[in-house]
Scaffold this active site. Structure first.
Site, PDB file in Angstrom:
ATOM      1  N   THR A  17       0.821  -1.222   0.000  1.00 13.57           N
ATOM      2  CA  THR A  17       0.000   0.000   0.000  1.00 13.57           C
ATOM      3  C   THR A  17       0.846   1.259   0.000  1.00 13.57           C
ATOM      4  O   THR A  17       0.497   2.258  -0.623  1.00 13.57           O
ATOM      5  CB  THR A  17      -0.909   0.010   1.255  1.00 13.57           C
ATOM      6  OG1 THR A  17      -1.806  -1.074   1.139  1.00 13.57           O
ATOM      7  CG2 THR A  17      -1.700   1.290   1.374  1.00 13.57           C
ATOM      8  N   SER A  63       0.044  -9.719  -1.300  1.00 14.27           N
ATOM      9  CA  SER A  63      -0.725 -10.959  -1.474  1.00 14.27           C
ATOM     10  C   SER A  63      -0.153 -11.784  -2.621  1.00 14.27           C
ATOM     11  O   SER A  63      -0.428 -12.981  -2.734  1.00 14.27           O
ATOM     12  CB  SER A  63      -2.203 -10.654  -1.720  1.00 14.27           C
ATOM     13  OG  SER A  63      -2.718 -10.033  -0.566  1.00 14.27           O
ATOM     14  N   THR A  93       1.541  -4.981   3.952  1.00 14.76           N
ATOM     15  CA  THR A  93       1.327  -5.497   5.310  1.00 14.76           C
ATOM     16  C   THR A  93       0.677  -6.891   5.316  1.00 14.76           C
ATOM     17  O   THR A  93       0.842  -7.632   6.282  1.00 14.76           O
ATOM     18  CB  THR A  93       0.428  -4.546   6.128  1.00 14.76           C
ATOM     19  OG1 THR A  93      -0.817  -4.372   5.447  1.00 14.76           O
ATOM     20  CG2 THR A  93       1.095  -3.201   6.332  1.00 14.76           C
ATOM     21  N   ASP A  94      -0.061  -7.227   4.238  1.00 12.46           N
ATOM     22  CA  ASP A  94      -0.851  -8.470   4.285  1.00 12.46           C
ATOM     23  C   ASP A  94      -0.003  -9.704   4.597  1.00 12.46           C
ATOM     24  O   ASP A  94      -0.410 -10.560   5.380  1.00 12.46           O
ATOM     25  CB  ASP A  94      -1.592  -8.687   2.954  1.00 12.46           C
ATOM     26  CG  ASP A  94      -2.733  -7.686   2.772  1.00 12.46           C
ATOM     27  OD1 ASP A  94      -3.085  -7.007   3.744  1.00 12.46           O
ATOM     28  OD2 ASP A  94      -3.267  -7.605   1.648  1.00 12.46           O
ATOM     29  N   GLN A 281      -4.964 -22.365  18.156  1.00  4.23           N
ATOM     30  CA  GLN A 281      -5.715 -21.328  17.430  1.00  4.23           C
ATOM     31  C   GLN A 281      -5.770 -20.024  18.225  1.00  4.23           C
ATOM     32  O   GLN A 281      -6.153 -18.983  17.689  1.00  4.23           O
ATOM     33  CB  GLN A 281      -7.143 -21.812  17.137  1.00  4.23           C
ATOM     34  CG  GLN A 281      -7.177 -22.924  16.109  1.00  4.23           C
ATOM     35  CD  GLN A 281      -8.566 -23.485  15.852  1.00  4.23           C
ATOM     36  OE1 GLN A 281      -9.587 -22.856  16.151  1.00  4.23           O
ATOM     37  NE2 GLN A 281      -8.629 -24.675  15.298  1.00  4.23           N
TER      38      GLN A 281
HETATM   39  N1  ASP Z   1      -2.714  -5.345   0.053  1.00  7.73           N
HETATM   40  C1  ASP Z   1      -1.618  -4.563   0.590  1.00  7.73           C
HETATM   41  C2  ASP Z   1      -0.358  -5.419   0.577  1.00  7.73           C
HETATM   42  O1  ASP Z   1      -0.186  -6.218   1.439  1.00  7.73           O
HETATM   43  C3  ASP Z   1      -1.927  -4.090   1.981  1.00  7.73           C
HETATM   44  C4  ASP Z   1      -0.847  -3.224   2.604  1.00  7.73           C
HETATM   45  O2  ASP Z   1       0.228  -3.014   2.128  1.00  7.73           O
HETATM   46  O3  ASP Z   1      -1.133  -2.719   3.717  1.00  7.73           O
HETATM   47  O4  ASP Z   1       0.435  -5.291  -0.328  1.00  7.73           O
END
Ligand code: ASP
Length: 346
Positions: A17, A63, A93-94, A281
């Protein structure tokens, strides 16, 4: 402490992001060109630090990150290791916690900081958290005492906290405080000053040299149990072709149903040489097999404890161990110990 003129940091820019803007055709966020990104960061020119950036072309949403990306990051660090005081990896972040965990295993005897960071809002947006995260990550990557890096670990820095990478999980898709380390204390807190908690930081043994290992074996799976899970489901997962290991996500302190079919399927799998590691979990706390009757069967079926590891750490540790060590006994031994602070053996 402080930054001298010779200090150098390598920024490895994978995407996420932090590097995105809205696509005018459909409004979806997607990575922009690296050149445009630099326009948003004039501060980088005035840090007093020699900064070089290696961008992934194209930048990627995390992702889409998979093991070859980990290999590429590790290889870039290896090639540039002697030239830089520290490394900052800009990453979505993902899957950041998976990448940071993987790199913590791949970079053996690390003696320099490798700090992952990113942002919840793109860098061009008014309220973006990108600049603060990036500039603080750079400062942490250069922090030294008596000529030695203060944090020679693979870490995640986000909002105001520095975490050990292989203890971290993404906890929030909305807030700027996106990560947590549920079973290990933070390594530093950034306020007016950056406070390092040295007793929690891992230091390499004296005289050791960086060794980079990049072989990964992806033949693993996660089996998350739930009340009512069927024999067909468990059977199908345990018979995936070429399967070598399973992370079994169990209840509470590592408990599972006591049905005969469940026990028989797990025992048959371990007898076929499939490694099964028990992971609770729950976010906080540890697996304690044998504490309840409902976990005694798992011990008898030959299942190993993952103690208080995160799923991210177990998935990447298994891929790394299966890729690097041909002997099942070696893999089992390394799984049962903490290799770089990823779990607390009780
Ligand atoms: N979809 C983004 C990623 O992980 C989310 C982010 O960067 O916060 O690349």
């Amino acid at each position: 402490m402080g930054v001298d003129k010779e200090t150098a940091v390598l920024l490895i820019f994978t995407g996420g992001t932090i590097s995105m803007s809205e696509d005018p055709t459909n409004g979806a966020l997607r990575p922009i060109d690296f050149d445009r990104l630099q326009e948003f960061l004039p501060e980088l020119k005035n840090t007093g630090i020699r900064l070089k950036t290696i961008p992934f072309l194209p930048l990627i949403d995390s992702s889409d990150v998979h093991p070859p990306v980990w290999e590429e990051i590790a290889t870039i660090i290896q090639k540039n290791y002697d030239e830089y005081d520290g490394f900052v990896v800009l990453h979505g972040t993902d899957t950041m916690a998976y990448s940071a965990s993987a790199l913590s295993f791949m970079l053996e005897n690390l003696s320099k900081p490798v700090i992952f960071t990113g942002a919840q809002l793109p860098i061009g947006m008014m309220r973006s958290d990108a600049k603060e995260n990036l500039l603080t990550a750079i400062e942490i990557a250069t922090a030294k005492e008596n000529g030695q890096a203060i944090v020679p670990e693979v870490c995640i820095f986000f909002e105001d906290t520095l975490f050990r990478g292989n203890r971290t999980t993404k906890k929030n898709a909305e807030h700027f405080s996106a990560f947590n380390s549920y079973n290990y204390p933070p390594l530093a807190k950034a306020g007016v000053h950056i406070k390092y908690f040295r007793s929690y930081i891992h230091y390499p043994a004296a005289g050791t040299k960086l060794r980079v290992r990049t072989h990964i074996d992806q033949n693993i799976a996660i089996l998350k149990i739930f009340p009512g899970i069927t024999e067909q489901t468990v059977n199908a997962i345990l018979h995936i072709p070429d399967l070598k290991a399973i992370v079994l996500e169990s209840f509470g302190t590592g408990n599972a149903p006591r049905r005969a079919w469940f026990y028989n399927l797990l025992k048959d799998a371990t007898e076929r040489g499939i490694l099964i590691v028990n992971k609770t979990q729950c976010s906080t706390g540890s697996v304690e097999m044998g504490r309840y009757e409902t976990s005694i069967n798992l011990v008898n079926a030959g299942i190993m404890s993952g103690y208080d590891s995160t799923t991210e750490a177990l998935v990447t540790k298994l891929m790394y161990l299966l890729g690097e060590f041909p002997s099942l006994d070696d893999v089992k031994h390394k799984l049962s110990v903490s290799m770089c602070g990823e779990m607390t053996v009780i």
